[in-house]
Every structure is written in structure tokens, then in C-alpha cells.
Motif scaffolding. Sequence first.
Motif, PDB file in Angstrom:
ATOM      1  N   VAL A 106      33.767 -17.851   3.606  1.00 35.25           N
ATOM      2  CA  VAL A 106      32.930 -17.439   4.831  1.00 35.25           C
ATOM      3  C   VAL A 106      32.144 -18.663   5.327  1.00 35.25           C
ATOM      4  CG1 VAL A 106      30.680 -16.428   5.188  1.00 35.25           C
ATOM      5  CG2 VAL A 106      31.987 -15.348   3.523  1.00 35.25           C
ATOM      6  N   GLU A 107      32.271 -18.485   6.757  1.00 35.05           N
ATOM      7  CA  GLU A 107      31.884 -19.755   7.523  1.00 35.05           C
ATOM      8  C   GLU A 107      30.666 -19.313   8.418  1.00 35.05           C
ATOM      9  OE1 GLU A 107      36.224 -21.699   8.346  1.00 35.05           O
ATOM     10  OE2 GLU A 107      35.324 -20.278   9.951  1.00 35.05           O
ATOM     11  N   ASP A 108      30.506 -18.000   8.704  1.00 35.77           N
ATOM     12  CA  ASP A 108      29.298 -17.665   9.696  1.00 35.77           C
ATOM     13  C   ASP A 108      29.149 -16.112   9.513  1.00 35.77           C
ATOM     14  OD1 ASP A 108      27.224 -17.766  11.437  1.00 35.77           O
ATOM     15  OD2 ASP A 108      28.337 -18.283  12.920  1.00 35.77           O
ATOM     16  N   VAL A 109      27.962 -15.692   9.789  1.00 36.06           N
ATOM     17  CA  VAL A 109      27.731 -14.223   9.699  1.00 36.06           C
ATOM     18  C   VAL A 109      26.751 -13.922  10.796  1.00 36.06           C
ATOM     19  CG1 VAL A 109      25.895 -14.339   7.988  1.00 36.06           C
ATOM     20  CG2 VAL A 109      27.272 -12.264   8.334  1.00 36.06           C
ATOM     21  N   ALA A 110      26.744 -12.789  11.329  1.00 35.34           N
ATOM     22  CA  ALA A 110      25.965 -12.220  12.224  1.00 35.34           C
ATOM     23  C   ALA A 110      25.633 -10.862  11.590  1.00 35.34           C
ATOM     24  CB  ALA A 110      26.557 -12.059  13.562  1.00 35.34           C
ATOM     25  N   VAL A 111      24.493 -10.576  11.558  1.00 37.48           N
ATOM     26  CA  VAL A 111      23.919  -9.234  10.764  1.00 37.48           C
ATOM     27  C   VAL A 111      23.826  -8.382  12.271  1.00 37.48           C
ATOM     28  CG1 VAL A 111      22.092  -8.022   9.616  1.00 37.48           C
ATOM     29  CG2 VAL A 111      22.897 -10.271   8.885  1.00 37.48           C
ATOM     30  N   VAL A 112      24.326  -7.151  12.362  1.00 34.59           N
ATOM     31  CA  VAL A 112      24.410  -6.314  13.201  1.00 34.59           C
ATOM     32  C   VAL A 112      23.095  -5.322  13.127  1.00 34.59           C
ATOM     33  CG1 VAL A 112      25.486  -4.529  14.708  1.00 34.59           C
ATOM     34  CG2 VAL A 112      26.779  -6.567  13.847  1.00 34.59           C
ATOM     35  N   GLN A 113      23.161  -4.805  11.850  1.00 33.26           N
ATOM     36  CA  GLN A 113      22.147  -3.874  11.558  1.00 33.26           C
ATOM     37  C   GLN A 113      22.055  -4.120   9.971  1.00 33.26           C
ATOM     38  OE1 GLN A 113      22.222  -0.201  10.260  1.00 33.26           O
ATOM     39  NE2 GLN A 113      20.138  -0.677   9.580  1.00 33.26           N
ATOM     40  N   ARG A 114      20.737  -4.372   9.488  1.00 29.61           N
ATOM     41  CA  ARG A 114      20.454  -4.549   8.218  1.00 29.61           C
ATOM     42  C   ARG A 114      19.791  -3.284   7.667  1.00 29.61           C
ATOM     43  NH1 ARG A 114      16.218  -6.122   4.793  1.00 29.61           N
ATOM     44  NH2 ARG A 114      17.066  -7.410   3.005  1.00 29.61           N
ATOM     45  N   VAL A 115      20.527  -2.740   6.403  1.00 30.72           N
ATOM     46  CA  VAL A 115      19.397  -1.655   5.969  1.00 30.72           C
ATOM     47  C   VAL A 115      18.427  -2.045   5.005  1.00 30.72           C
ATOM     48  CG1 VAL A 115      20.144   0.151   4.049  1.00 30.72           C
ATOM     49  CG2 VAL A 115      21.842  -0.237   5.675  1.00 30.72           C
ATOM     50  N   PRO A 116      17.363  -1.411   5.354  1.00 37.65           N
ATOM     51  CA  PRO A 116      16.217  -1.709   4.749  1.00 37.65           C
ATOM     52  C   PRO A 116      16.244  -1.404   3.091  1.00 37.65           C
ATOM     53  CG  PRO A 116      15.481  -0.023   6.122  1.00 37.65           C
ATOM     54  CD  PRO A 116      17.003  -0.289   6.368  1.00 37.65           C
ATOM     55  N   GLU A 117      15.566  -2.294   2.494  1.00 40.83           N
ATOM     56  CA  GLU A 117      15.251  -1.972   1.003  1.00 40.83           C
ATOM     57  C   GLU A 117      14.304  -0.755   0.897  1.00 40.83           C
ATOM     58  OE1 GLU A 117      14.650  -5.315   2.004  1.00 40.83           O
ATOM     59  OE2 GLU A 117      15.772  -6.736   0.557  1.00 40.83           O
ATOM     60  N   SER A 118      13.444  -0.355   1.948  1.00 39.87           N
ATOM     61  CA  SER A 118      12.682   0.465   1.735  1.00 39.87           C
ATOM     62  C   SER A 118      13.121   1.994   1.769  1.00 39.87           C
ATOM     63  CB  SER A 118      11.358   0.493   2.805  1.00 39.87           C
ATOM     64  OG  SER A 118      12.093   0.338   4.029  1.00 39.87           O
ATOM     65  N   ASP A 119      14.637   1.928   2.255  1.00 38.19           N
ATOM     66  CA  ASP A 119      15.472   3.209   2.672  1.00 38.19           C
ATOM     67  C   ASP A 119      16.761   2.707   2.328  1.00 38.19           C
ATOM     68  OD1 ASP A 119      16.132   5.884   3.155  1.00 38.19           O
ATOM     69  OD2 ASP A 119      16.056   5.296   5.466  1.00 38.19           O
ATOM     70  N   PRO A 120      17.032   2.417   1.231  1.00 38.81           N
ATOM     71  CA  PRO A 120      18.277   1.857   0.832  1.00 38.81           C
ATOM     72  C   PRO A 120      19.501   2.880   0.905  1.00 38.81           C
ATOM     73  CG  PRO A 120      17.290   2.370  -1.294  1.00 38.81           C
ATOM     74  CD  PRO A 120      16.197   2.603  -0.155  1.00 38.81           C
ATOM     75  N   TYR A 121      20.711   2.545   0.992  1.00 38.85           N
ATOM     76  CA  TYR A 121      21.813   3.290   1.008  1.00 38.85           C
ATOM     77  C   TYR A 121      21.984   4.214  -0.099  1.00 38.85           C
ATOM     78  CZ  TYR A 121      26.909   4.671   1.858  1.00 38.85           C
ATOM     79  OH  TYR A 121      28.158   5.144   2.039  1.00 38.85           O
ATOM     80  N   PRO A 122      22.036   5.662   0.076  1.00 38.29           N
ATOM     81  CA  PRO A 122      21.834   6.365  -1.082  1.00 38.29           C
ATOM     82  C   PRO A 122      23.246   6.406  -2.043  1.00 38.29           C
ATOM     83  CG  PRO A 122      22.388   7.715   0.750  1.00 38.29           C
ATOM     84  CD  PRO A 122      22.416   6.275   1.194  1.00 38.29           C
ATOM     85  N   ILE A 123      24.365   5.953  -1.783  1.00 40.96           N
ATOM     86  CA  ILE A 123      25.346   6.206  -2.579  1.00 40.96           C
ATOM     87  C   ILE A 123      25.613   4.656  -3.159  1.00 40.96           C
ATOM     88  CG2 ILE A 123      27.816   6.743  -3.032  1.00 40.96           C
ATOM     89  CD1 ILE A 123      27.636   8.735  -0.580  1.00 40.96           C
ATOM     90  N   THR A 124      25.452   4.432  -4.325  1.00 40.05           N
ATOM     91  CA  THR A 124      25.489   3.354  -5.123  1.00 40.05           C
ATOM     92  C   THR A 124      26.686   3.144  -6.129  1.00 40.05           C
ATOM     93  OG1 THR A 124      24.251   3.996  -6.960  1.00 40.05           O
ATOM     94  CG2 THR A 124      22.744   2.977  -5.155  1.00 40.05           C
ATOM     95  N   PRO A 125      27.013   2.117  -6.484  1.00 38.85           N
ATOM     96  CA  PRO A 125      28.311   2.043  -7.291  1.00 38.85           C
ATOM     97  C   PRO A 125      28.196   2.741  -8.864  1.00 38.85           C
ATOM     98  CG  PRO A 125      27.589  -0.338  -6.542  1.00 38.85           C
ATOM     99  CD  PRO A 125      26.509   0.853  -6.139  1.00 38.85           C
TER     100      PRO A 125
END
Length: 455
Positions: A106-125
Motif C-alpha cells: 500500500v502506498e496511499d488510501v482514500a476513504v470514500v465512506q467509513r462504516v461507523p463503529e456505532s453501527d458496524p457491518y452485521p455479517i462478521t467473519p
Amino acid sequence: MPEESAAPTTGTSTTSAPVATIATIGQYEGRSVTLRGWLYNSRESGKLLFPIFRDGTGTIQGVAHVKSVAPRVFEDLKNLTQESSVIVAGKVRADKRAPGGYELDVEDVAVVQRVPESDPYPITPKEHGVDFLMERRHLWVRSPRQSAILRIRAEIMRAAAEFFDSNGFIRTDPPILTPAACEGTSTLFPVDYFGDPAYLTQSGQLYIESTALALGKVYSFGPTFRAEKSKTRRHLTEFWMIEPEVAYCDLDGLMELAENHLSHIVQSVLRNRAAELETIGRDKSKLETIKPPFPRLRYDEAVERLNEAHKRGELEQPFEYGNDFGSPDETWLSAQYDRPVMVHRYPAEVKAFYMEPDPADPRWALCVDVLAPEGYGEIVGGSQRVSSFELLSRRIEQHHLPMEAFQWYLDLRRYGSVPHAGYGMGIERAVAWICGLEHVRETIPFARMLHRMYP
């Protein structure tokens, strides 16, 4: 609420590096590329971050050392949450240990939309129940296994049409709204069509019989609907079917067409979707044997074998001669072979009104069901069609179907009738078999079942 999107950075790594996909990233070994996707997962080891990105074509692991990237980039990566959308730039590096053979420094990253910790993605590993996942099917399809299945499905559909397109068939699309059922009205979804009764189609067959007599060799490809109140692992209420119809074709010609068609589909998947088969853990050796000729078995021979199996204790119930096969029967029969088996010439009385009787013995219908191996049951059903006007008229009456609704269909026998034949192949059952899935619900983006209409 989703967190506010961050603007892409203006550094050269995200603006000048060519945009690549993970599927084609091997073409850029040693070069910097830009990927547009999402964070699938991430782990941290001391001063190293290992974000895993996905972009719809695959997944790739990124590597970032605290001293190899700008502090802002390291912090952005460190704080990324699952399924946050990102644009990432990095240098492609070959690594035999990586699942796809490559990693991204990795050299650079742009965050387009960050999922908030208060409403995390529901399907985890972690493991989730099927009901939980089906309620969130719109998100579940992002997982590597589900994405692989959908890519295989797309290949099956592409290859299914390609076979006909390259063999002189013309695609003709039948209506989805029909005035009468193809095989009776008890399992269809009724629709009020401006005050008149209509039904969602269960098959395009009757209509493409018409276009076959106009064009010679045709096929249709589209959604079909069955209102059977079934909850088995093989049934959907809405599914896709590809249906060829051929003028001047008999049952033998139809069976040869079906085995060549199925073989073409399976070999195309093996050739073009080997990585996806690997992802879902499919034993490819079970598919490599799918080549013509397929074994052929008369109905009466199949019945004899089923009853012998019952005597040996392999089936709970004896088979009653004259019945159609149920799921346990199809499962046992298909499990006896390493390739699809063609069961033909069923008793005419248990089959549809449009099936031509065997001239050698009219008690039998000139029909065939193709049963997939490994216990997956029927994936193709077809027949030679009745070509006699008088016989078809009698069969419509015997099946208590509305004669007025079938006048146009009878016209096909009034004016230039010829022997003709066709079949239907359910895409979802083919996907279940080729992918080795336990349930048909994973074979389509959004399954419609007896108790499933959401999402």
C-alpha cells in the motif's frame, strides 16, 4: 448514520496509477495501481497492517508498514472498519503464499465512506445462522463464497446461451403473462389482467413451439414462476429457465442435444471459473467426467432398480409403478452414476397433455428427465410434442383444460404440423449441482421461496 465521506487524496499514487481490478492485477506486477473497492477484513501485527480488500472481482491482501507510508495513510488504514469503501493505491508484488498469487504494498488510501463503529457491518467473519444471513441477503452476497457462486451462475447462464447461439438457434422471448397454464392452473400465480384472469408463466414452451415452426431452432431464456407450496431444498417459486425447441426433432435427437448442452456448460465453468470453484471448495474431479454420452434408462428399468434398492434397505419405501419419481427416487437414481442419467419414456398418464405417445406402445410418453449426479435430481425435463391436431384436442379435453385458451396452440397442428421436441433446464438447479450446494436458496441473488419474500 454513515460517517461523512472523505475526499480522495490528490497524491500521485491515487491519481496517476492505472485503475486495475483484483482479477487482472497480475498484469501489473512490479507497478503501482489503483484499486476501487471495500475493506473485507484486516489484521495488525506490531508496526505492520494487513488490510484485505475486495472489489467485486476478488480479494487481495495489502501490506503497510508504519515507516513505508505517510502517517495519515497508516492511521486511515488502522482505523478502517469492515466494508468501508476505499480507493487504494499500491505496488503489485508477486507472492506464492498469497491466495491469488499477489499482494499489494500500500502506498496511499482514500476513504470514500467509513462504516461507523456505532453501527458496524452485521455479517462478521464468525458463524451466522441461515435465517440471519437470508434476512441480510443484500449484504451476504458480498462474502467471497456467495460472490463466487454468483460468478459461476453468470458463467452457467452465459455458456447456456452461447451453446445455442453458436449452433444456429434463435432466441425468441415468450410472454410472462399468459391466459392459461402450460400443464394446468393449480400451481400458478393468478393475476388480474384488466378484469380478465391471467397467470405468471411456468414455462415458455407453448409459445416457442410457435416460433420453432417459424424459425426452425429456437430457445427462450427468462424467469418462470411456480406456486407449489414446497419447502424442499430444490424448490423456488421464482426461477430462471432456458428452453430450446426444435422443428423436425424426435426424442433421440432431443437427448443428444441435452447432453451436449449440459457438457458444454460444465466444461465452460471448469475452464473459466476454476478459481471460484476453488473458493467454494467444489471437487472439480466430479465435474470433469461430465461429457457425452450420458447413460440412458427407460422408466420401467428405473422402477425395477428402485424396488431392488428398497429390498436391499437402501430406500425406505417401495416404488409404486405408474407414479412420477419423487425426490428420494431421483436422488438414489442419480447417485448411481458419475454423470447425468437420462430417464425416458414415462407412463403417458402421469405426464403433460402435450407429450407425444410412443408409436411402439402409446402407454409411454416420448419424454425424458435428466437427473444430475451426486443426488441433485432433475435438472432437465423435455419431450417430443404431440403433432396430431385430433390427439392434442382429445388430450386438452382429458386434462380438463379450457379449450378456448388453446385454440392458437391447436393452430400449430392445423397448419403445417411437424414432429418437434424441446426441454427446459432450470438454471438454479444446475447451479446447485455444479457448485455442490446443499440448498437452492444460494443459487440466485434473491431467493423467492414459500416463506421468503424479503429482502
